[in-house]
Design an enzyme around this catalytic site. Structure first.
Site, PDB file in Angstrom:
ATOM      1  N   ASP A  75       0.856  -1.189   0.000  1.00 39.56           N
ATOM      2  CA  ASP A  75       0.000   0.000   0.000  1.00 39.56           C
ATOM      3  C   ASP A  75       0.891   1.238   0.000  1.00 39.56           C
ATOM      4  OD1 ASP A  75      -1.982  -1.863   0.245  1.00 39.56           O
ATOM      5  OD2 ASP A  75      -2.775  -1.119   2.152  1.00 39.56           O
TER       6      ASP A  75
ATOM      7  N   ASP B 175     -15.771  -3.444  -1.368  1.00 38.04           N
ATOM      8  CA  ASP B 175     -15.326  -3.410   0.024  1.00 38.04           C
ATOM      9  C   ASP B 175     -16.462  -2.983   0.941  1.00 38.04           C
ATOM     10  OD1 ASP B 175     -12.796  -4.112  -0.903  1.00 38.04           O
ATOM     11  OD2 ASP B 175     -12.233  -2.016  -1.198  1.00 38.04           O
TER      12      ASP B 175
END
Length: 242
Positions: free
Chosen positions: A8, A130
């Protein structure tokens, strides 16, 4: 099941967020390119590269890093964050992305996503749906949508073998373990798709549990960065699952 290491990125740095909260950011003193090299050196084939800066700002930020990682490591990289247009899509494919991850657009403009899948092929995409247990969250998890995961799937369930990455945001970055029941139910409800789990993994046993739930893949981030799982253990897990 394939266990996939994740990187990330915010402002070129390797980071992790707690439950997607940009105010709860942990920075790691790792060079992302060096980390990608170590992933390859440990025999792993895939990398999940997340442009958190791009997801937050709505434009791709870290494509130059993608351009360096792919030729230097030969990893198969899926890239997500900030994709808004077909031009973005083409730029990422030209930069070496094996697949592009589409998140917010699946909620905001599913018709366009469907048209891209039809044009480029199912295998070129991972859809990121998500959830926080209620509705899907979008724009780098900053905003709540008015769609449930099941609602969103009505647009994509006709595509067989389409990869769907679902993060249970309640588990992400917590180290509490994945929501195995969620993935088991999704696999049963939508058996024609390839489900990829994300959020909460902290042990090889978690990966075993997810494999037994029927998941096609699982993204592993924080557990690798904090030494709870080693890269060579991930390789052994993947080899054992073949």
């Amino acid at each position: 099941m394939i266990a996939i290491p994740a990187i990330d990125l915010i402002d070129g740095k390797v980071v992790r967020l707690f439950q997607g909260d940009y105010q709860q950011q942990t920075d790691y003193s790792l060079d992302p390119l060096e980390y990608a090299r170590s992933i390859k050196q440990n025999g792993l084939e895939y990398l999940h590269l997340v442009d958190l800066s791009g997801a937050k700002s709505g434009k791709i930020i870290h494509d130059e890093l993608l351009k360096r990682i792919v030729p230097e490591t030969a990893l198969k990289v899926d890239f997500g964050g900030g994709v808004k247009t077909k031009e973005d899509l083409v730029k990422l494919f030209e930069s070496g992305a094996n697949q592009v991850v589409l998140g917010s657009l699946c909620v905001k403009n599913p018709e366009m996503v469907v048209s891209w899948i039809n044009e480029f092929g199912t295998e070129k995409f991972i859809l990121a749906l998500d959830t926080d247990g209620t509705n899907l969250k979008i724009n780098g998890w900053q905003d709540q949508s008015d769609l449930t995961l099941e609602n969103a799937m009505t647009n994509f369930s006709a595509f067989e073998n389409l990869m769907i990455l679902t993060t249970d945001i309640r588990q992400d970055g917590t180290g509490k373990g994945p929501n195995v029941d969620l993935y088991r139910s999704l696999v049963l409800q939508f058996p024609s798709q390839k489900w990829i789990a994300s959020g909460g993994v902290e042990s090889i046993q978690d990966l075993i549990d997810l494999r037994e739930s029927g998941c096609y893949g699982c993204v592993v981030g924080k557990a690798l960065l904090e030494g709870k799982i080693a890269l060579n253990e991930l390789k052994k897990f993947n080899d054992a699952g073949v």
